[in-house]
Structure formats: structure tokens, C-alpha cells
Scaffold this motif. Structure first.
Motif, PDB file in Angstrom:
ATOM      1  N   GLU A 172       0.832  -1.209   0.000  1.00  0.00           N
ATOM      2  CA  GLU A 172       0.000   0.000   0.000  1.00  0.00           C
ATOM      3  C   GLU A 172       0.870   1.264   0.000  1.00  0.00           C
ATOM      4  O   GLU A 172       0.463   2.317  -0.486  1.00  0.00           O
ATOM      5  CB  GLU A 172      -0.986  -0.012   1.183  1.00  0.00           C
ATOM      6  N   TYR A 195       3.540   1.709  -1.671  1.00  0.00           N
ATOM      7  CA  TYR A 195       3.931   2.009  -3.052  1.00  0.00           C
ATOM      8  C   TYR A 195       2.956   3.040  -3.625  1.00  0.00           C
ATOM      9  O   TYR A 195       3.348   4.067  -4.165  1.00  0.00           O
ATOM     10  CB  TYR A 195       3.929   0.726  -3.882  1.00  0.00           C
ATOM     11  N   TYR A 196       1.656   2.761  -3.468  1.00  0.00           N
ATOM     12  CA  TYR A 196       0.634   3.668  -4.023  1.00  0.00           C
ATOM     13  C   TYR A 196       0.665   5.018  -3.313  1.00  0.00           C
ATOM     14  O   TYR A 196       0.494   6.053  -3.922  1.00  0.00           O
ATOM     15  CB  TYR A 196      -0.753   3.026  -3.911  1.00  0.00           C
ATOM     16  N   ARG A 197       0.881   4.964  -1.986  1.00  0.00           N
ATOM     17  CA  ARG A 197       0.887   6.213  -1.229  1.00  0.00           C
ATOM     18  C   ARG A 197       2.034   7.121  -1.725  1.00  0.00           C
ATOM     19  O   ARG A 197       1.844   8.319  -1.958  1.00  0.00           O
ATOM     20  CB  ARG A 197       1.076   5.880   0.257  1.00  0.00           C
ATOM     21  N   MET A 211       3.598   6.957  -4.660  1.00  0.00           N
ATOM     22  CA  MET A 211       3.391   7.377  -6.051  1.00  0.00           C
ATOM     23  C   MET A 211       2.320   8.455  -6.157  1.00  0.00           C
ATOM     24  O   MET A 211       2.397   9.346  -6.998  1.00  0.00           O
ATOM     25  CB  MET A 211       3.002   6.177  -6.926  1.00  0.00           C
ATOM     26  N   GLU A 212       1.320   8.378  -5.277  1.00  0.00           N
ATOM     27  CA  GLU A 212       0.221   9.349  -5.370  1.00  0.00           C
ATOM     28  C   GLU A 212       0.544  10.669  -4.686  1.00  0.00           C
ATOM     29  O   GLU A 212       0.206  11.741  -5.162  1.00  0.00           O
ATOM     30  CB  GLU A 212      -1.031   8.766  -4.706  1.00  0.00           C
TER      31      GLU A 212
END
Ligand code: SF4
Ligand code: SF4
Length: 414
Positions: free
Chosen positions: A402, A404-406, A408-409
Motif C-alpha cells: 500500500e 507504493y501507491y501512497r 506514487m500518489e
């Protein structure tokens, strides 16, 4: 002539698009912190003489920059410029700060929005909080945790500064709660009287804030103070690992934690999904051509000392000044600066060209010992070390997909 990594034009370009201008407002301070960068441990700064920065020289520099910001070299359509006030203790020279703010507020500079920032020990915050809140200053308050954690921060009579700091910070929070939540942050120094866990808990509980936490600077230590320095120093990674719930703390600290900063650098450099601009998106990432991770002069900021020296930032020794300013002129020789950097880069080229960390290097050249003779980088990574680094980053992302997404976002690319 040696290899040209950067040119005089590059420097002019970065000045024309400068993001941050910080003034060392005074070298005077109303505290006597044991570990201060101008204190007993260090020998690489100009001796402090309770001096104040020259206002005419600062105004001359602003005029010089405005000309560049309004020139064709400026490609930032609407850039925020952070104007910082740093010390010593900047609140000891409030007339300078007010004059600069007045001057900047009345500038004709259509492509710039100016944001004021200040690092303060908060001792005079009671007197000046109205002005700072009304001008929307981003405030970074230095405080190391609770009373014992902060006990290296003492006044000239060697008494703890904690009670007065807390009184002022609490008063600011009470009087300007919205401003306090949005614009006030804390900076703690880690040492042998606190720990990451204690610092984190203190700020979270008392102010619902996540502080930035820095280690003691280990450059420029006086040889006769080396032992005392080693006893006072504490490593942040080790301190963090000693807390029971270190993963939760790190997760909450996010980009203020070393683990997340490393994972972000790794993803930005190697994921293949991050682009700095549209050119990169369309044509692929540019190959890195400059050794080390040093910023291009003025690519991150400009720092002006109380003695009117011009540096690329406040974190490096003042022997590395790149120019100076007086009330009549700004002395910045772009070609001489480029030559100086090119000569430094050339010294590192052999090591860096063989280093597997080359593309994600964060090493600042000015933080290497022996820069003027034969600098050696201890961060050098051969194949084996690089695989261990890569495995560590991938392991973290595998365990916390999770995040990774945090990253990247939420994290924007500079
Ligand atoms: S520490 Fe080095 S890389 Fe970082 S801003 Fe200062 S000069 Fe640039
Ligand atoms: S980490 Fe590698 S690339 Fe970076 S300065 Fe050191 S040797 Fe050069």
C-alpha cells in the motif's frame, strides 16, 4: 580545460528560476545550545560576533534577482519563492525582517508569489506572534521534545529554555489555532537525551504534529571535541529501531522518515513510472551526466550569510561561498562558479562512474571530507552493496504494498 559538466548558463538559468532565498538575519542568539552548529563542537563557520545582516546589501540582492526573475531566462510561469529568515535567532533582528517583507510585498514581479518562512527558537515568539501570523509565515520551531529531551537548549546563564519555549508555543496555539495547525512545524535534534520514540510521542500528544527530526551534523568537528561529540550523537535509524512500534511511527512520519525518503528515491529513480516533465514522459528519462548528488548551484536555494557571503545552502561549510553582495554590487561570477564545480566533479568522476548508486546518488559533494585534495566517498556501492540496497528497498515495498501507491500518489517529483 577539464570536462564541462555545468556551464555559466546553467547557473544563470537556476538563478532566474530560484525557488528559495534564505537570509542569515543575525549570527546573534539568545540561547547557548550545547550542540549548536556555531558551538563548541565545530570549526567550519565564520566566528560569531553578534552581527546583523546588512539591509542595503539584501535589498541590492533582491533587485538583482528580480531582474533575472523578470528576464527571458525565467521559465516558471507562476513560481512560489520561499523567502527564509534564519539565524542565529532571526527574531533578534525584527527590523530587518519587517523591511524585507515590506519591500517584497511591494515588488513588481508578476511571475512570483512570495512565501515567508522562519526557523526560530521561539523565545521571542510571545512578542512577535501577531506579526508572524498576520503575514502567514511558515514557522519551524526548534524543540527537542519534553523538558529533559530539550535540556541541551539552555540560555546564556545555562538555564533550561524549555519553560519559556513551551509558554510561547502554547500561547500561539491558543491565540491562532488555525494558523498553528496549518503553518507551524517543529524541528527536533536527536541526541543522547532523547529518542525518536520520545520526540514523536511528545509532539503527537501535545500538539498533534509530526516533527522533522535531524541528527547532529558530523562535519567539521573539532578534533579535541570528537569524543564528546560521539557521546552526544545518536543515530536516527538505530534510535527508531529501538522503539516497540517503530513501523507505525515510520508510517505516520511518512516523508519525514528516512525509510520513506529512501523508498521514494528508489521508486523515482528505478520504477520507470516517474517523469520529471513532459519531455521525459515522451522521450524517456534523461541520462544523469553529473557525478554525485549535489544540487546545481542555486538549483535548490540561495543562502546569504550575515557577512554577505552567498552560498548554495545553509547546510554546508561557509568556506564554500560562491560569491558575495554589498550595498553597491552582487559579486557572482557564473563562469568561476561553474569552473569550481566542474573541478570538484572531476575529482569524483572516477569513483562515481564505477558506482552502482550513480543514478540515485544523494551525496552532496560539500559533505565529503578533503574536497580540496582527494575526496573519498564512503557511500560508494559496488555490485554487491547495490544489490543489498535494492533488496532492502524491494523488501520494504513487498511488505507494504500500500505504501507504493501512497508514495506514487502523494509525493511530487522535484
Ligand atoms: S546540502 Fe548540498 S545538495 Fe543539499 S542543498 Fe546544500 S549544496 Fe545542495
Ligand atoms: S554514492 Fe556513488 S555516485 Fe554518489 S558520490 Fe558516492 S561514489 Fe559518487
Amino acid at each position: 580545460m577539464g570536462k564541462e559538466y555545468i556551464s555559466a548558463e546553467d547557473i544563470k538559468y537556476h538563478l532566474s528560476n530560484l525557488k528559495q532565498l534564505t537570509f542569515e538575519v543575525t549570527d546573534a542568539c539568545n540561547l547557548n545550545c550545547k550542540y549548536c552548529a556555531y558551538g563548541e563542537f565545530y570549526n567550519d563557520y565564520d566566528h560569531r560576533k553578534n552581527k546583523k545582516i546588512s539591509l542595503p546589501a539584501a535589498l541590492k540582492l533582491i533587485d538583482y534577482l528580480v531582474e533575472l526573475w523578470n528576464s527571458a531566462q525565467n521559465v516558471s510561469a507562476n513560481r512560489n519563492v520561499y523567502v527564509g529568515f534564519y539565524g542565529g535567532e532571526p527574531l533578534l533582528n525584527m527590523p530587518f525582517i519587517k523591511s524585507i517583507v515590506d519591500y517584497i510585498d511591494n515588488l513588481h514581479c508578476p511571475h512570483r508569489t512570495f512565501i515567508y518562512t522562519m526557523t526560530t527558537n521561539a523565545l521571542l515568539l510571545g512578542r512577535y506572534m501577531d506579526y508572524l501570523a498576520n503575514h502567514d509565515f511558515n514557522l519551524l520551531i526548534s524543540l527537542d521534545g519534553d523538558e529533559y529531551n530539550t535540556s541541551y537548549r539552555v540560555n546564556k546563564s545555562n538555564e533550561s529554555a524549555y519553560p519559556l519555549i513551551i509558554k510561547n508555543v502554547d500561547a500561539l496555539k491558543e491565540k491562532y489555532p488555525g494558523y498553528f495547525m496549518e503553518k507551524v512545524n517543529f524541528n527536533a535534534v536527536l541526541h543522547n537525551r532523547n529518542s525518536i520514540n520520545e520526540i514523536y510521542e511528545f509532539f503527537k500528544t501535545r500538539y498533534n504534529k509530526i516533527p522533522s527530526i535531524g541528527e547532529l551534523n558530523n562535519m567539521g568537528i573539532r578534533p579535541d571535541k570528537e569524543d564528546l561529540f560521539q557521546r552526544t550523537y545518536r543515530n536516527s535509524r538505530e534510535s527508531l529501531r529501538q522503539s516497540e512500534n517503530y513501523e507505525a511511527i515510520e508510517q505516520d512520519m511518512f516523508m519525514k522518515s528516512g525509510t520513506y525518503q529512501s523508498a521514494t528515491t528508489f521508486l523515482h529513480r528505478y520504477s520507470g513510472h516517474v517523469y520529471h516533465d513532459y519531455t521525459e514522459l515522451l522521450f524517456g528519462q534523461k541520462e544523469k551526466t553529473i557525478p554525485t548528488g549535489t544540487c546545481i548551484p542555486f538549483g535548490k536555494k540561495m543562502f546569504v550569510t550575515v557577512n554577505s557571503k552567498i552560498l548554495p545552502c545553509e547546510k554546508i561549510g561557509q568556506q564554500y561561498a560562491l560569491g558575495s553582495v554589498s550595498k553597491t554590487s552582487v559579486e557572482l561570477d557564473f563562469q568561476a562558479i561553474a569552473d569550481k564545480y566542474n573541478a570538484y566533479y572531476a575529482k569524483l568522476e572516477r569513483q562515481c562512474s564505477k558506482c552502482r548508486r550513480y543514478n540515485s546518488c544523494l551525496q552532496c559533494i560539500f559533505n565529503l571530507n578533503n574536497l580540496n585534495e582527494t575526496p573519498v566517498c564512503y557511500g560508494f556501492m559496488d555490485e554487491k552493496r547495490f544489490h543489498a540496497y535494492q533488496a532492502g528497498q524491494i523488501d520494504f515495498l513487498r511488505k507494504h504494498p500500500e505504501e507504493y501507491y501512497r508514495i506514487m500518489e502523494k509525493v511530487t517529483v522535484e
